[in-house]
Design an enzyme around this catalytic site. Sequence first.
Site, PDB file in Angstrom:
ATOM      1  N   SER A   1       0.853  -1.189   0.000  1.00  0.00           N
ATOM      2  CA  SER A   1       0.000   0.000   0.000  1.00  0.00           C
ATOM      3  C   SER A   1       0.886   1.235   0.000  1.00  0.00           C
ATOM      4  CB  SER A   1      -0.886   0.004   1.251  1.00  0.00           C
ATOM      5  OG  SER A   1      -1.540   1.254   1.415  1.00  0.00           O
TER       6      SER A   1
ATOM      7  N   TYR B   1      -0.855  -0.413  10.198  1.00  0.00           N
ATOM      8  CA  TYR B   1      -1.075  -0.861   8.822  1.00  0.00           C
ATOM      9  C   TYR B   1       0.071  -0.372   7.933  1.00  0.00           C
ATOM     10  CZ  TYR B   1      -3.369  -1.696   4.331  1.00  0.00           C
ATOM     11  OH  TYR B   1      -3.667  -2.127   3.051  1.00  0.00           O
TER      12      TYR B   1
END
Length: 252
Positions: free
Chosen positions: A137, A147
């Site tokens: 990501s 994350y």
Amino acid sequence: MARAALITGASSGLGAEFARQLAARGADLVLVARDRAALDVVAADVRETHGRRVEVLVADLLDDGELAAVEKRLRSGDIDVLVNNAGFGLDLRFEQNPIDDEVRHLRLHVEVAMRLTRAALPAMLERGSGRIVNVASVAGFVPRGTYGAAKGWLISFSRWANVVYRPRGVTVTAVCPGFVHTNFHERLGLAPGHEGVAPGLWLDAATVVREGLRAAARGRSVSVPSWRYALLVAGSRVLPDRVVVRAAARGR
């Protein structure tokens, strides 16, 4: 194209799109996820549309025994492409998240991807060909909770592994999208467009996968779909952390 590709998190979203596009390029598939019914839908679509062989492997990758079964499947030697796509998101408020959820999150994004890559590599190296695609990501380039930290590990590992193994015929590519129209955000209790994210920053899954596979075919270590996100990543390297963190806090 590859003889066979194994895709984790293949029941929906980017995983299902990887399945469709790889099958369209001539690959047989091994689809891995927890939801058999959803996997069967994807498998039936691929068989009907592309006429490829599809194996469904139901597994919870956070269960040691079921993860071992997927590792064993990879060690069988007939997998030419591994797509590490399985993952989930958590609330950015780290101090409010149950620590057990955070540990599961870390294990799935880092340990599971590492174990599956390790299982796939020997046969690929012996054959002198293979592709490993790690779905990361743009969050991995900025300070954005656990994350972003987990995806940052995946990006760094992919960059290193691609340098080391590409001369031996195996490429490793981190695909780093931003916000994508999939059910990832729905699982967080959110709907696209309700996160304070500009419409122009939302990507479609087909574009992300197409650009990711193109980057893998060219042997690139990192793919950042969309020039907008490429600019954001470049800007994050020169702006102060407090500015980057504040900007990255939009959406989940």
